[in-house]
Design a protein around this motif. Structure first.
Motif, PDB file in Angstrom:
ATOM      1  N   GLY A 123       0.800  -1.223   0.000  1.00 33.37           N
ATOM      2  CA  GLY A 123       0.000   0.000   0.000  1.00 33.37           C
ATOM      3  C   GLY A 123       0.831   1.271   0.000  1.00 33.37           C
ATOM      4  N   ARG A 124       2.140   1.157  -0.287  1.00 34.34           N
ATOM      5  CA  ARG A 124       3.014   2.331  -0.224  1.00 34.34           C
ATOM      6  C   ARG A 124       2.996   3.177  -1.486  1.00 34.34           C
ATOM      7  N   ALA A 125       2.380   2.687  -2.546  1.00 32.69           N
ATOM      8  CA  ALA A 125       2.424   3.400  -3.820  1.00 32.69           C
ATOM      9  C   ALA A 125       1.659   4.716  -3.753  1.00 32.69           C
ATOM     10  N   ASP A 126       2.188   5.734  -4.405  1.00 29.99           N
ATOM     11  CA  ASP A 126       1.492   7.006  -4.525  1.00 29.99           C
ATOM     12  C   ASP A 126       0.422   6.942  -5.618  1.00 29.99           C
ATOM     13  N   PHE A 127       0.638   6.059  -6.587  1.00 34.61           N
ATOM     14  CA  PHE A 127      -0.300   5.879  -7.696  1.00 34.61           C
ATOM     15  C   PHE A 127      -0.337   4.397  -8.047  1.00 34.61           C
ATOM     16  N   VAL A 128      -1.527   3.876  -8.295  1.00 32.62           N
ATOM     17  CA  VAL A 128      -1.689   2.484  -8.717  1.00 32.62           C
ATOM     18  C   VAL A 128      -2.397   2.465 -10.064  1.00 32.62           C
ATOM     19  N   PHE A 129      -1.819   1.770 -11.028  1.00 34.13           N
ATOM     20  CA  PHE A 129      -2.434   1.678 -12.351  1.00 34.13           C
ATOM     21  C   PHE A 129      -3.748   0.898 -12.282  1.00 34.13           C
ATOM     22  N   PRO A 130      -4.744   1.315 -13.055  1.00 34.48           N
ATOM     23  CA  PRO A 130      -5.958   0.503 -13.172  1.00 34.48           C
ATOM     24  C   PRO A 130      -5.601  -0.882 -13.712  1.00 34.48           C
ATOM     25  N   ALA A 131      -6.306  -1.899 -13.248  1.00 34.38           N
ATOM     26  CA  ALA A 131      -6.000  -3.272 -13.665  1.00 34.38           C
ATOM     27  C   ALA A 131      -6.051  -3.433 -15.181  1.00 34.38           C
ATOM     28  N   ALA A 132      -6.892  -2.644 -15.842  1.00 35.38           N
ATOM     29  CA  ALA A 132      -7.010  -2.751 -17.294  1.00 35.38           C
ATOM     30  C   ALA A 132      -5.721  -2.357 -18.005  1.00 35.38           C
ATOM     31  N   PHE A 137       2.727   0.643 -10.494  1.00 37.33           N
ATOM     32  CA  PHE A 137       2.587   1.736  -9.540  1.00 37.33           C
ATOM     33  C   PHE A 137       3.503   2.893  -9.900  1.00 37.33           C
ATOM     34  N   GLY A 138       3.217   4.043  -9.286  1.00 36.33           N
ATOM     35  CA  GLY A 138       4.116   5.187  -9.297  1.00 36.33           C
ATOM     36  C   GLY A 138       4.414   5.552  -7.857  1.00 36.33           C
ATOM     37  N   ALA A 139       5.644   5.985  -7.565  1.00 33.91           N
ATOM     38  CA  ALA A 139       6.017   6.290  -6.190  1.00 33.91           C
ATOM     39  C   ALA A 139       6.996   7.453  -6.143  1.00 33.91           C
ATOM     40  N   SER A 140       7.026   8.128  -5.007  1.00 31.26           N
ATOM     41  CA  SER A 140       7.881   9.291  -4.817  1.00 31.26           C
ATOM     42  C   SER A 140       9.114   8.941  -4.000  1.00 31.26           C
ATOM     43  N   GLU A 141      10.011   9.893  -3.895  1.00 34.12           N
ATOM     44  CA  GLU A 141      11.220   9.732  -3.079  1.00 34.12           C
ATOM     45  C   GLU A 141      10.864   9.452  -1.621  1.00 34.12           C
ATOM     46  N   GLN A 142       9.819  10.074  -1.148  1.00 38.15           N
ATOM     47  CA  GLN A 142       9.408   9.883   0.241  1.00 38.15           C
ATOM     48  C   GLN A 142       8.905   8.463   0.486  1.00 38.15           C
ATOM     49  N   THR A 143       8.442   7.809  -0.572  1.00 40.46           N
ATOM     50  CA  THR A 143       7.879   6.468  -0.446  1.00 40.46           C
ATOM     51  C   THR A 143       8.933   5.383  -0.582  1.00 40.46           C
ATOM     52  N   LEU A 144       9.753   5.457  -1.634  1.00 34.69           N
ATOM     53  CA  LEU A 144      10.707   4.388  -1.917  1.00 34.69           C
ATOM     54  C   LEU A 144      12.165   4.805  -1.817  1.00 34.69           C
ATOM     55  N   VAL A 150       9.266   7.429  -9.516  1.00 38.73           N
ATOM     56  CA  VAL A 150       9.580   6.072  -9.968  1.00 38.73           C
ATOM     57  C   VAL A 150       8.294   5.417 -10.434  1.00 38.73           C
ATOM     58  N   CYS A 151       8.361   4.718 -11.554  1.00 44.17           N
ATOM     59  CA  CYS A 151       7.191   4.016 -12.064  1.00 44.17           C
ATOM     60  C   CYS A 151       7.599   2.642 -12.571  1.00 44.17           C
ATOM     61  N   ASP A 152       6.838   1.632 -12.206  1.00 44.15           N
ATOM     62  CA  ASP A 152       7.032   0.272 -12.710  1.00 44.15           C
ATOM     63  C   ASP A 152       5.688  -0.266 -13.153  1.00 44.15           C
ATOM     64  N   LEU A 153       5.644  -0.851 -14.332  1.00 43.89           N
ATOM     65  CA  LEU A 153       4.395  -1.369 -14.876  1.00 43.89           C
ATOM     66  C   LEU A 153       4.656  -2.663 -15.641  1.00 43.89           C
ATOM     67  N   ILE A 154       3.903  -3.687 -15.321  1.00 41.66           N
ATOM     68  CA  ILE A 154       3.980  -4.957 -16.041  1.00 41.66           C
ATOM     69  C   ILE A 154       2.750  -5.064 -16.928  1.00 41.66           C
ATOM     70  N   VAL A 155       3.001  -5.174 -18.225  1.00 38.04           N
ATOM     71  CA  VAL A 155       1.931  -5.321 -19.212  1.00 38.04           C
ATOM     72  C   VAL A 155       2.292  -6.499 -20.100  1.00 38.04           C
ATOM     73  N   GLY A 156       1.412  -7.467 -20.212  1.00 37.05           N
ATOM     74  CA  GLY A 156       1.733  -8.637 -21.019  1.00 37.05           C
ATOM     75  C   GLY A 156       2.970  -9.324 -20.483  1.00 37.05           C
ATOM     76  N   ASP A 157       3.926  -9.571 -21.357  1.00 38.36           N
ATOM     77  CA  ASP A 157       5.180 -10.222 -20.963  1.00 38.36           C
ATOM     78  C   ASP A 157       6.302  -9.226 -20.735  1.00 38.36           C
ATOM     79  N   TRP A 158       5.959  -7.951 -20.447  1.00 39.09           N
ATOM     80  CA  TRP A 158       6.980  -6.907 -20.397  1.00 39.09           C
ATOM     81  C   TRP A 158       6.907  -6.093 -19.116  1.00 39.09           C
ATOM     82  N   HIS A 159       8.095  -5.713 -18.642  1.00 37.31           N
ATOM     83  CA  HIS A 159       8.224  -4.872 -17.448  1.00 37.31           C
ATOM     84  C   HIS A 159       8.805  -3.533 -17.897  1.00 37.31           C
ATOM     85  N   TYR A 160       8.007  -2.483 -17.726  1.00 37.36           N
ATOM     86  CA  TYR A 160       8.406  -1.121 -18.081  1.00 37.36           C
ATOM     87  C   TYR A 160       8.827  -0.387 -16.807  1.00 37.36           C
ATOM     88  N   GLY A 161       9.937   0.332 -16.868  1.00 34.80           N
ATOM     89  CA  GLY A 161      10.392   1.075 -15.703  1.00 34.80           C
ATOM     90  C   GLY A 161      10.887   2.463 -16.077  1.00 34.80           C
TER      91      GLY A 161
END
Length: 205
Positions: A123-132, A137-144, A150-161
């Motif tokens: 639950g530490r993320a500042d932003f959570v992507f819709p499941a669709a 997630f997206g997070a700030s310096e204060q969080t991570l 910082v943003c990390d997103l897994i779509v299909g077989d790929w991890h975007y950062g």
């Protein structure tokens, strides 16, 4: 973030690295939200919008090094990408990448994938992507404590950062990292249906 990622991908893409620079040292004071659709105009590293990087950095004076490289055979999802990286540096970054962008196959670096599940579960993320849109997630310096945005997103077989090291006055680095990530997803147009299992939170010891 993604320190292990950069060691692996930098070595993999070294032979085909594309560098781009901009000698205009004028500051960019643009408060508009970054676009989230497919990148238009000039690209750096062959997949990232030069204009969007200038806006996110607050400066047109930066260097970008990286590339996208095709695999020798088709991936299980039918795509042909092996990986893509773009490391952006400025004179103010003090030895660090001002912005780092990576696209890697899911499972290439398990600790990066696992972190997505762990941050979402905590639950530490500042932003959570819709499941669709995927798992991310997206997070700030204060969080991570890994960068202003910082943003990390897994779509299909790929991890975007995307990592934005320092905040720019008048801009929200988390929003910019999320927008850049969405922009890269739209630009690369990789399959969104995955063939690999999603990361899960490791059981507590």
């Amino acid at each position: 973030m993604h320190r292990a990622t950069w060691r692996v991908l930098a070595a993999a893409l070294a032979a085909s690295s594309v560098a781009a620079g901009c000698s205009d040292s004028s500051k960019v004071d643009d408060r508009r939200p970054l676009p989230t659709n497919s990148a238009a105009g000039e690209l750096v590293c062959r997949f990232v919008s030069k204009e969007s990087l200038s806006i996110a950095l607050g400066s047109a004076d930066f260097n970008a090094e990286g590339d996208k490289r095709d695999a020798h055979r088709k991936n299980p999802d039918g795509s042909t990408l092996a990986a893509a990286t773009c490391e952006v540096t400025t004179g103010e970054a003090k030895g660090k990448n001002a912005i780092s962008v990576s696209v890697q196959p899911l499972g290439l670096i398990g600790e990066d994938d696992a972190q997505v599940a762990e941050v979402l579960a905590s639950g530490r993320a500042d932003f959570v992507f819709p499941a669709a849109e995927g798992m991310g997630f997206g997070a700030s310096e204060q969080t991570l404590h890994l960068g202003a945005g910082v943003c990390d997103l897994i779509v299909g077989d790929w991890h975007y950062g995307v990592t934005i090291q320092n905040a720019v006055a008048g801009r929200n680095a988390v929003d910019d990292a999320v927008a850049l990530t969405r922009q890269v997803v739209a630009t690369l147009r990789l399959p969104k249906v995955g063939t690999k299992p999603r990361p899960t939170v490791s059981p507590s010891k």
